[in-house]
Design a protein around this motif. Structure first.
Motif, PDB file in Angstrom:
ATOM      1  N   MET A   1       0.723  -1.244  -0.151  1.00 58.34           N
ATOM      2  CA  MET A   1       0.175   0.078   0.023  1.00 58.34           C
ATOM      3  C   MET A   1       0.660   1.418  -0.010  1.00 58.34           C
ATOM      4  O   MET A   1       1.885   1.296   0.871  1.00 58.34           O
ATOM      5  CB  MET A   1      -0.703   0.080   1.273  1.00 58.34           C
ATOM      6  N   GLY A   2       0.556   2.258  -0.914  1.00 57.73           N
ATOM      7  CA  GLY A   2       1.359   3.501  -1.157  1.00 57.73           C
ATOM      8  C   GLY A   2       1.124   4.317  -0.014  1.00 57.73           C
ATOM      9  O   GLY A   2       0.053   4.200   0.835  1.00 57.73           O
ATOM     10  N   LYS A   3       1.692   5.710   0.220  1.00 50.62           N
ATOM     11  CA  LYS A   3       1.468   6.609   0.869  1.00 50.62           C
ATOM     12  C   LYS A   3       1.082   7.955   0.260  1.00 50.62           C
ATOM     13  O   LYS A   3       1.494   7.963  -0.842  1.00 50.62           O
ATOM     14  CB  LYS A   3       2.732   6.914   1.688  1.00 50.62           C
ATOM     15  N   TYR A   4      -0.009   8.742   0.985  1.00 55.53           N
ATOM     16  CA  TYR A   4      -0.336  10.087   0.316  1.00 55.53           C
ATOM     17  C   TYR A   4       0.292  11.053   1.232  1.00 55.53           C
ATOM     18  O   TYR A   4       0.163  10.853   2.354  1.00 55.53           O
ATOM     19  CB  TYR A   4      -1.696   9.929   0.557  1.00 55.53           C
ATOM     20  N   LYS A   5       1.053  11.872   0.291  1.00 56.50           N
ATOM     21  CA  LYS A   5       1.949  13.055   1.288  1.00 56.50           C
ATOM     22  C   LYS A   5       1.754  14.029   0.440  1.00 56.50           C
ATOM     23  O   LYS A   5       1.594  14.416  -0.622  1.00 56.50           O
ATOM     24  CB  LYS A   5       3.121  12.683   1.323  1.00 56.50           C
ATOM     25  N   GLU A  18       4.521   5.070  -4.122  1.00 59.12           N
ATOM     26  CA  GLU A  18       4.331   3.529  -4.183  1.00 59.12           C
ATOM     27  C   GLU A  18       5.343   2.798  -5.142  1.00 59.12           C
ATOM     28  O   GLU A  18       5.504   3.235  -6.197  1.00 59.12           O
ATOM     29  CB  GLU A  18       2.989   2.944  -4.499  1.00 59.12           C
ATOM     30  N   ASN A  19       6.194   1.766  -4.444  1.00 62.33           N
ATOM     31  CA  ASN A  19       7.040   1.106  -5.165  1.00 62.33           C
ATOM     32  C   ASN A  19       8.045   1.938  -5.848  1.00 62.33           C
ATOM     33  O   ASN A  19       8.591   1.755  -7.087  1.00 62.33           O
ATOM     34  CB  ASN A  19       6.483   0.086  -6.365  1.00 62.33           C
ATOM     35  N   GLY A  20       8.476   3.202  -5.228  1.00 66.04           N
ATOM     36  CA  GLY A  20       9.581   3.932  -5.843  1.00 66.04           C
ATOM     37  C   GLY A  20       9.132   4.954  -6.684  1.00 66.04           C
ATOM     38  O   GLY A  20      10.024   5.696  -7.223  1.00 66.04           O
ATOM     39  N   LYS A  21       7.762   4.858  -7.267  1.00 67.54           N
ATOM     40  CA  LYS A  21       7.144   5.788  -8.016  1.00 67.54           C
ATOM     41  C   LYS A  21       6.386   6.798  -7.183  1.00 67.54           C
ATOM     42  O   LYS A  21       5.696   6.535  -6.266  1.00 67.54           O
ATOM     43  CB  LYS A  21       6.352   4.997  -9.016  1.00 67.54           C
ATOM     44  N   GLY A  33     -11.327   9.025   2.544  1.00 63.99           N
ATOM     45  CA  GLY A  33     -10.752   8.220   3.559  1.00 63.99           C
ATOM     46  C   GLY A  33      -9.356   8.006   3.928  1.00 63.99           C
ATOM     47  O   GLY A  33      -8.982   7.467   4.757  1.00 63.99           O
ATOM     48  N   VAL A  34      -8.690   8.320   2.833  1.00 62.18           N
ATOM     49  CA  VAL A  34      -7.320   7.981   3.093  1.00 62.18           C
ATOM     50  C   VAL A  34      -6.501   9.332   3.862  1.00 62.18           C
ATOM     51  O   VAL A  34      -7.033  10.489   4.011  1.00 62.18           O
ATOM     52  CB  VAL A  34      -6.390   8.184   1.729  1.00 62.18           C
TER      53      VAL A  34
END
Length: 122
Positions: A1-5, A18-21, A33-34
């Motif tokens: 699961m990626g991150k939102y920043k 996510e995954n370096g992208k 909801g994120v």
């Protein structure tokens, strides 16, 4: 699961990592909801410091490796060409054992915070 920043202090741009992208989007385009994290977190700071420590330890290891390999080359050349260029007290076997420990050092689970290899331990 990626991150939102958030990518900026004004919170006008969000990055999904996510995954370096990274994919950039507007905050309202983020799924409902994120949790959107701040642009810079304690986790980011810790990772940055760890990466700096890793670079420092790799530089130390590379410097030690260069010194050991130079000594091993001198010993080899002395044997092959009949000279006395090597002035150290260590044997080729000791130097090679230390070289192996230096090679393995970055792969240790506690790297970069564990104990450095020591020549005296070979």
């Amino acid at each position: 699961m990626g991150k939102y920043k958030y990518c900026d202090r004004a919170h006008t741009l969000v990055g999904y990592y996510e995954n370096g992208k990274v994919t950039h989007l507007k905050p309202e385009e983020a799924p409902e909801g994120v949790v959107i994290e701040s642009a810079w977190s304690d986790e980011d700071e810790a990772l940055l410091l760890k990466e700096a420590d890793e670079r420092k330890e790799r530089a130390w290891r590379d410097s030690e490796m260069q010194r050991v390999v130079s000594s091993l080359d001198q010993i080899k050349n002395d044997r092959e060409f009949g000279g006395t260029s090597y002035q150290g007290d260590a044997t080729a076997e000791q130097l090679n054992d230390y070289r192996i420990k230096l090679c393995e050092y970055p792969n240790q689970p506690e790297f970069p915070y564990g104990a450095r290899p020591k020549f005296s331990e070979v």
